[in-house]
Design an enzyme around this catalytic site. Structure first.
Site, short mmCIF file in Angstrom:
data_model
loop_
_atom_site.label_atom_id
_atom_site.label_comp_id
_atom_site.label_asym_id
_atom_site.label_seq_id
_atom_site.Cartn_x
_atom_site.Cartn_y
_atom_site.Cartn_z
N GLY A 7 44.76 43.43 36.48
CA GLY A 7 44.04 44.08 37.57
C GLY A 7 43.78 45.54 37.23
CB CYS A 8 41.16 47.89 38.35
SG CYS A 8 41.13 47.55 40.12
#
Length: 303
Positions: free
Chosen positions: A114-115
């Protein structure tokens, strides 16, 4: 030539991956006619034709896609949250641990990070490994992202003027990146996480504030620098290089991740900072980097 199917190529991440791949001579994109993009038979045929499939879907459809591809020789990169802590999946952050690039290269199932997680884990994991941060230390993580990380509905809110310029959200501590952060950073205590969104399309800053408690600023910087020494996409930079202002859009349209340590020994406080493009190293760039490893291409091809 590797055949690649992007399942969900109409979304933000899928579009960016397609743009990075469609001009490459070493890749042939497998496509499903737009009218049949939700047709299970058409999608299974695309999975069957592809060497690697990249899932750019919400969590539940991503799980369904994996089931749909069951029994086929296609290798899968999942850009959703669905498999980031799942058994049998290799975590697709090549720089995170020694030998992880080789594991990704040989894997059949890779989960794209995920970012927010990318920034937080990149900062915390080396410090836990070095014994500078305890696995059960009470940590907090603050972050701001461009609005493209929120999907089509949030993008529409910002682009038609309905959204405020800035807001903090997920303060109930149920954000879906928390299990991923704890697992891959080696934490046993749940961090307090406060993400936010600003009126800019892409870019991200992740911050981890710490009381020094006898540790020094240089301890953190040196541990991060040693961990990422020789890395192609992850850099550890001096706090002074920012001139007192860290800008979330600084690495837009790149696959880079910059880490830095701010604060002072006199104040006995530090702030660990990660800057990245939430659509680059935080999504599509990371997926292409993982794809390159899996097909034996240059790791930076298309990046």
């Amino acid at each position: 030539m590797a055949k690649v199917f992007i399942d969900g190529e109409a979304g933000t991440t899928g579009l960016q991956i397609r743009e990075r791949l469609e001009t490459r001579a070493d890749i042939e994109l497998v496509r499903v006619h737009p009218a049949r993009r939700k047709d299970p038979a058409a999608r299974r045929a695309a999975f069957a034709e592809a060497d690697v499939a990249i899932l750019c879907l919400p969590d539940a459809p991503a799980r369904e896609a994996v089931e749909l591809a069951e029994g086929l020789p296609v290798r899968i990169i999942d850009a959703s949250t669905a498999h980031r802590v799942a058994p049998g999946w290799v975590y697709g952050f090549p720089e995170l641990a020694p030998g992880l690039s080789r594991r990704i290269a040989g894997a059949d199932r890779v989960s794209n990070p995920g970012c927010y997680s990318t920034g937080a884990i990149a900062l915390i994991t080396p410090l836990v490994a070095a014994g500078l941060v305890a696995a059960d230390e009470a940590l907090s993580i603050n972050a701001v992202s461009g609005y493209t990380g929120g999907g089509k509905e949030l993008i529409a809110e910002f682009e038609d003027g309905r959204a405020p310029d800035f807001f903090v959200y997920a303060l109930g501590q149920g954000h879906k990146h928390l299990p991923e952060i704890m697992t891959h950073a080696g934490l046993t205590a749940r961090p307090v996480f406060a993400p936010s969104v600003g009126r800019f399309a892409q870019g991200m800053v992740v911050q981890v504030p710490l009381h020094l408690g006898g540790r020094r600023i240089s301890d953190f910087h040196d541990a991060l620098a040693a961990h990422y020494d020789g890395s192609r996409f992850v850099r550890v930079v001096a706090a002074e290089s920012y001139g007192g202002r860290v800008v979330p859009t600084a690495l837009n349209d790149t696959n880079r991740l910059d880490l830095s340590v701010h604060g002072s020994d006199e104040a006995a406080a530090a702030v660990l900072v990660a800057v990245l493009d939430n659509l680059g190293k935080g999504a599509s760039g990371a997926a292409v980097q993982n794809l390159n490893l899996m097909i034996g291409a240059d790791e930076g091809a298309g990046l």
